[in-house]
Design a protein around this motif. Structure first.
Motif, PDB file in Angstrom:
ATOM      1  N   ASP A  37     -71.536  25.866  40.153  1.00  0.00           N
ATOM      2  CA  ASP A  37     -72.529  25.940  39.083  1.00  0.00           C
ATOM      3  C   ASP A  37     -73.673  26.856  39.512  1.00  0.00           C
ATOM      4  O   ASP A  37     -74.103  26.850  40.670  1.00  0.00           O
ATOM      5  N   VAL A  38     -74.176  27.654  38.554  1.00  0.00           N
ATOM      6  CA  VAL A  38     -75.236  28.615  38.869  1.00  0.00           C
ATOM      7  C   VAL A  38     -76.488  27.915  39.402  1.00  0.00           C
ATOM      8  O   VAL A  38     -77.211  28.466  40.236  1.00  0.00           O
ATOM      9  N   LYS A  39     -76.722  26.693  38.968  1.00  0.00           N
ATOM     10  CA  LYS A  39     -77.925  25.973  39.399  1.00  0.00           C
ATOM     11  C   LYS A  39     -77.841  25.517  40.856  1.00  0.00           C
ATOM     12  O   LYS A  39     -78.852  25.117  41.427  1.00  0.00           O
ATOM     13  N   SER A  40     -76.660  25.582  41.440  1.00  0.00           N
ATOM     14  CA  SER A  40     -76.531  25.227  42.860  1.00  0.00           C
ATOM     15  C   SER A  40     -76.471  26.464  43.751  1.00  0.00           C
ATOM     16  O   SER A  40     -76.339  26.346  44.973  1.00  0.00           O
ATOM     17  N   LEU A  41     -76.597  27.647  43.139  1.00  0.00           N
ATOM     18  CA  LEU A  41     -76.532  28.898  43.887  1.00  0.00           C
ATOM     19  C   LEU A  41     -77.820  29.153  44.673  1.00  0.00           C
ATOM     20  O   LEU A  41     -78.914  28.833  44.230  1.00  0.00           O
ATOM     21  N   LYS A  42     -77.654  29.806  45.816  1.00  0.00           N
ATOM     22  CA  LYS A  42     -78.782  30.271  46.614  1.00  0.00           C
ATOM     23  C   LYS A  42     -78.545  31.767  46.867  1.00  0.00           C
ATOM     24  O   LYS A  42     -77.589  32.146  47.543  1.00  0.00           O
ATOM     25  N   ILE A  43     -79.415  32.602  46.301  1.00  0.00           N
ATOM     26  CA  ILE A  43     -79.258  34.053  46.414  1.00  0.00           C
ATOM     27  C   ILE A  43     -80.385  34.627  47.259  1.00  0.00           C
ATOM     28  O   ILE A  43     -81.559  34.371  46.999  1.00  0.00           O
ATOM     29  N   GLY A  44     -80.026  35.401  48.257  1.00  0.00           N
ATOM     30  CA  GLY A  44     -81.015  36.063  49.098  1.00  0.00           C
ATOM     31  C   GLY A  44     -81.272  37.479  48.613  1.00  0.00           C
ATOM     32  O   GLY A  44     -80.333  38.191  48.264  1.00  0.00           O
ATOM     33  N   PHE A  45     -82.532  37.891  48.591  1.00  0.00           N
ATOM     34  CA  PHE A  45     -82.904  39.248  48.163  1.00  0.00           C
ATOM     35  C   PHE A  45     -83.792  39.840  49.249  1.00  0.00           C
ATOM     36  O   PHE A  45     -84.945  39.454  49.404  1.00  0.00           O
ATOM     37  N   ALA A  46     -83.246  40.798  49.996  1.00  0.00           N
ATOM     38  CA  ALA A  46     -84.005  41.467  51.058  1.00  0.00           C
ATOM     39  C   ALA A  46     -84.485  42.816  50.536  1.00  0.00           C
ATOM     40  O   ALA A  46     -83.721  43.773  50.462  1.00  0.00           O
TER      41      ALA A  46
END
Length: 333
Positions: A37-46
């Motif tokens: 589910d998208v709500k459980s995603l963790k996205i890193g942005f460097a």
């Protein structure tokens, strides 16, 4: 009893068969990532740096999307330092990100470690990629937008004319984006029938403040410059400030990115103004597209192999004739 044993064996075989169709290590037997589910995603942005409006706009759009869609965004700015950015990427990996978005500071310095990071988690680039690293890069066609700006500058200068050109570049770590924009701008001048000599060049690292000092230096050494091109609008706007302060109305200015302050200068000055040309390279669109790719891969909707190595954002050249179509005073960038 014999039939009972056969029944047990069949049941075990069915269970094993079912397990084989399930997930192992977060992937199905076919190699597709397990659905998440998208709500459980963790996205890193460097991010490479955050002291220019273009990069700030990227951050704002990514944060807006995180709030709208419910995923967790881990955002860090490398401050133009490749070593600091690599440390931040490692921290994000240790924090359990599902996907990494990276705007690379230095292709030469970071290639080996980001190659290793890409083996741990899906990694895509935004704006500034590193060739042969990651599964895709969301960016503008830098040669194309440079060419569009150069073509419009040539139309203003006039076919058959010869100019002395000054360039504000992105510094020694800028080995992909800036050089492509430079090549495109020079090509656009040539296609427009303008002859040129690069008389002066200085690094301003994509920032307006540094561009002010570098422009002052170039004008002092080369007062006969005809056209000044910055690898982005922020640097070109810094140059424009210097020209205004010196009441220099001779030098024409071109840039790239479509920053709203540049569009305002083009619109306000009209077809006889100093700020002649730019080309659209929307940071909002780039961030939106990159985050969408990260969501699709992170949730298992798509595989990394589904994407091309480069995904270009829409771009267009802008001058006094069409600036009204693109200028939005309330825009983020």
């Amino acid at each position: 009893m014999r039939f009972h044993k056969v029944g047990i064996a069949a049941a075990v075989a069915l269970m094993l068969s079912t397990a084989a169709c399930g997930t192992v290590g977060g992937k199905t037997a076919s190699g597709t990532a397990a659905k998440k589910d998208v709500k459980s995603l963790k996205i890193g942005f460097a991010q490479r740096v955050s002291d220019a409006p273009y990069y700030v706009a990227m951050q704002k759009e990514a944060e807006r999307l995180a709030k709208e869609k419910g995923f967790k965004l881990l955002f860090q700015s490398g401050g133009g330092d490749p070593v600091q950015q690599l440390d931040q990427v490692q921290t994000m990996l240790s924090q359990g990100v599902d996907v990494l978005i990276v705007n690379a500071v230095s292709a030469n310095t970071e290639k080996s470690q980001l190659t290793a990071a890409a083996k741990q988690k899906p990694l895509l680039f935004i704006d500034t990629p590193i060739p042969a690293v990651g599964f895709t890069a969301v960016q503008s066609d830098n040669a194309s937008i440079g060419r569009e700006s150069g073509r419009l500058m040539a139309r203003r200068v006039g076919k058959g004319k010869t100019i002395k050109l000054a360039i504000l570049n992105g510094g020694p770590t800028d080995v992909e984006v800036g050089p492509a924009r430079r090549q495109g701008f020079l090509q656009g001048l040539k296609e427009g029938g303008v002859n040129y000599t690069v008389t002066a060049e200085a690094p301003a690292n994509y920032t307006q403040d540094q561009a002010v000092a570098r422009t002052e230096d170039m004008l002092a050494a080369h007062p006969d410059i005809d056209v000044l091109f910055g690898y982005n609008d922020a640097m070109s706007l810094g140059a424009l400030t210097v020209l205004k302060n010196k009441k220099n109305t001779h030098v024409l200015v071109g840039g790239v990115d479509g920053q709203k302050e540049a569009l305002a200068a083009i619109k306000g000055q009209g077809c006889g103004g100093q700020y002649v040309s730019t080309a659209l390279n929307s940071p909002t669109v780039a961030a939106r597209d990159a985050v969408q790719v990260a969501i699709e891969v992170g949730t298992g909707q798509k595989k990394t192999a589904d994407y091309p190595k480069t995904k270009y954002t829409e771009s267009s050249g802008v001058d006094c004739d069409n600036v009204a179509k693109y200028y939005d005073p309330n825009g983020t960038f």
